[in-house]
Write a protein that holds these residues in place. Structure first.
Motif, PDB file in Angstrom:
ATOM      1  N   PRO A 269      -4.837 -10.031  -7.572  1.00  8.00           N
ATOM      2  CA  PRO A 269      -4.951  -8.608  -7.199  1.00  8.00           C
ATOM      3  C   PRO A 269      -3.654  -7.834  -7.370  1.00  8.00           C
ATOM      4  CG  PRO A 269      -5.022 -10.026  -5.251  1.00  8.00           C
ATOM      5  CD  PRO A 269      -5.161 -10.917  -6.438  1.00  8.00           C
ATOM      6  N   LEU A 270      -2.509  -8.518  -7.176  1.00  7.00           N
ATOM      7  CA  LEU A 270      -1.244  -7.822  -7.377  1.00  7.00           C
ATOM      8  C   LEU A 270      -1.041  -7.449  -8.846  1.00  7.00           C
ATOM      9  CD1 LEU A 270       1.250  -9.743  -5.051  1.00  7.00           C
ATOM     10  CD2 LEU A 270       0.489  -7.374  -4.837  1.00  7.00           C
ATOM     11  N   VAL A 271      -1.387  -8.378  -9.741  1.00  7.51           N
ATOM     12  CA  VAL A 271      -1.257  -8.091 -11.166  1.00  7.51           C
ATOM     13  C   VAL A 271      -2.202  -6.960 -11.568  1.00  7.51           C
ATOM     14  CG1 VAL A 271      -1.586  -9.027 -13.476  1.00  7.51           C
ATOM     15  CG2 VAL A 271      -0.436 -10.400 -11.741  1.00  7.51           C
ATOM     16  N   LEU A 272      -3.426  -6.996 -11.050  1.00  4.10           N
ATOM     17  CA  LEU A 272      -4.371  -5.924 -11.360  1.00  4.10           C
ATOM     18  C   LEU A 272      -3.879  -4.580 -10.824  1.00  4.10           C
ATOM     19  CD1 LEU A 272      -7.793  -7.720 -10.650  1.00  4.10           C
ATOM     20  CD2 LEU A 272      -6.720  -7.250 -12.871  1.00  4.10           C
ATOM     21  N   GLY A 273      -3.293  -4.603  -9.635  1.00  2.00           N
ATOM     22  CA  GLY A 273      -2.746  -3.364  -9.093  1.00  2.00           C
ATOM     23  C   GLY A 273      -1.599  -2.822  -9.928  1.00  2.00           C
ATOM     24  N   LEU A 274      -0.725  -3.722 -10.409  1.00  7.66           N
ATOM     25  CA  LEU A 274       0.372  -3.283 -11.270  1.00  7.66           C
ATOM     26  C   LEU A 274      -0.142  -2.719 -12.589  1.00  7.66           C
ATOM     27  CD1 LEU A 274       3.026  -6.103 -10.733  1.00  7.66           C
ATOM     28  CD2 LEU A 274       3.239  -3.694 -10.098  1.00  7.66           C
ATOM     29  N   LEU A 275      -1.194  -3.346 -13.138  1.00  5.07           N
ATOM     30  CA  LEU A 275      -1.775  -2.830 -14.372  1.00  5.07           C
ATOM     31  C   LEU A 275      -2.355  -1.431 -14.173  1.00  5.07           C
ATOM     32  CD1 LEU A 275      -3.558  -5.998 -15.817  1.00  5.07           C
ATOM     33  CD2 LEU A 275      -1.458  -4.924 -16.650  1.00  5.07           C
ATOM     34  N   GLY A 276      -3.017  -1.225 -13.013  1.00  4.72           N
ATOM     35  CA  GLY A 276      -3.621   0.073 -12.767  1.00  4.72           C
ATOM     36  C   GLY A 276      -2.617   1.176 -12.514  1.00  4.72           C
TER      37      GLY A 276
END
Length: 438
Positions: free
Chosen positions: A210-217
């Protein structure tokens, strides 16, 4: 010998023929993915026979549907015909145009195609999408549509433009990194990865996703969207060009911006930069979020210069603001042109609303503020990021601001100064005269 361009003001047009094989291929792939495993139980012959049937069946539908789906300009109206089984026609008066965009996703760029989006007032169902057009046709239609909306002949040349701001890529990259959510997510990601490696706990890596997805967003999405951002002004309004994988040219005609918000996050203030967002009439729902940003990041002086550009004959910085007092209260003020509010301790937000476009005024008192004597002054605008409300004002100050807005609004409104046909309206005064107008 160069190809002769058809007159876009009189011809009948269709999407590029490439849309037919693309639709057939898409339907065939979906069929093979869903029904292929089931038909495979009966043997390869059944799979092949049904796939061929789907190909010819989809072709038999898509080809006449493409042929009957036409559009064209009829006077100052855009007429769109669509549908094969259920026929439909739309006739759109271009005098009500709110914005027009030319969008080029990566696949369309490869084949030299584009999509023309015509935004009208009326909510989510008001947008007109003309997909898979040749890029030159989309550009010529955009020019003709804007000319008709301005009250000029459709064959009028494109209005010249003046450069306003080009966003340097290092500034965009640094501003996206220099934000509290991105920095905290990056630190948390490093801590989790370090803990997983040092203590040998693989379960820690489950929180990494989820942290990686948040950074991507919050980082990769805005980076690809606003790369190569360029803003210019013209007689047709504000022109924005941006995008890495999906190129977009957005044109907001004069008078369509209903309110503006200047956002200055805590860390951005150290850099002296800000973001400019707007409530644009015609954009609704998800399109409002995609098209609300007028400047993703720019020096503070350029940000307020853009505010003065979209609201001519005004100066947002010079509007006198009276302090509301307290950490959670707004500073608010109004002059004969603008209603300005500023609030926020960590993220400073400045809302600017032109008084002649305020749809309604309200004075609100909540159950808690009733005991403190604090009121909220609200100036209603179309949906968007700017809300035009001043919170926690002392009652006397709130009523004086409301009275000033009522008085300024009465003087500012002109029944003949609508937003339609801006090039032929003498009541609209701008710094530059459209050279295409008679």
């Amino acid at each position: 010998m160069p190809r002769t361009l058809q007159d876009v003001t009189t011809g009948v047009f269709r999407a590029h023929w490439f849309v037919v094989p693309f639709q057939v291929i898409a339907v065939t792939i979906v069929f093979a993915a869903l029904a292929g495993p089931i038909l495979g139980l009966f043997g390869f012959d059944w799979v092949l026979m049904m796939t061929v049937g789907v190909v010819f069946g989809s072709l038999a539908y898509c080809l006449p549907a493409w042929w009957y789906a036409t559009f064209g300009l009829r006077g100052d109206h855009l007429v769109v015909h669509s549908g094969l089984v259920l026929r439909g026609s739309r006739e759109i008066p271009l005098s009500r145009l709110q914005a027009v965009d030319v969008v080029r996703p990566l696949l369309m760029q490869v084949f030299g195609l584009a999509e023309l989006r015509v935004e009208l007032a009326g909510g989510d169902g008001s947008v007109v999408r003309l997909r898979c057009l040749r890029h030159d046709l989309a550009e010529r239609l955009r020019v003709a549509v804007l000319a008709h909306a301005a009250g000029l002949p459709g064959r009028a040349p494109e209005a010249p433009e003046w450069p306003f701001y080009r966003l340097p890529f290092p500034l965009l990259l640094g501003a996206l990194l220099f934000r509290v959510p991105v920095l905290l997510a990056f630190v948390a990601l490093l801590m989790l990865l370090t803990a997983g490696v040092v203590f040998g706990e693989p379960g820690v890596f489950g929180a990494v996703v989820p942290l990686v997805l948040g950074l991507l967003g919050h980082f990769w999405g805005p980076l690809t969207r606003y790369t190569d951002f360029y803003a210019s002004t013209s007689g047709d309004g504000l022109r924005l060009r941006y995008g890495m994988f999906q190129r977009r040219m957005q044109t907001v005609p004069p008078g369509r911006v209903q309110a503006v918000r200047v956002v200055e996050p805590l860390l951005w203030r150290a850099l002296g930069v800000a973001r400019v967002e707007a409530n644009v009439a015609g954009y609704a729902g998800a399109r409002q979020g995609d098209s609300a940003t007028l400047l993703p990041v720019a020096p503070r002086s350029r940000a307020f210069a853009l505010v003065n550009e979209v609201f001519p004959d005004s100066d947002a910085v010079s509007v006198p603001l009276a302090s509301g007092g307290g950490l959670h209260h707004s500073d608010a003020g109004a002059d004969e042109h603008l209603f300005v509010t500023t609030h926020g301790l960590f993220c400073r937000v400045t809302d600017v609303v032109p008084v002649e476009r305020v749809q309604a005024l309200r004075l609100a008192e909540g159950p808690l503020t009733r005991f403190t004597g604090r009121l909220t002054v609200g100036a209603d605008t179309p949906p968007g990021p700017a809300d035009g409300r001043a919170y926690g004002l002392e009652s006397g100050h709130a009523r004086s601001v409301l009275d000033a807005l009522v008085a300024h609004g009465r003087r500012a409104r002109n029944p003949d100064a609508g937003t339609e046909r801006w090039a032929t309206r003498a009541t609209l005064t701008r710094g530059r005269h459209d050279p295409r107008s008679p």
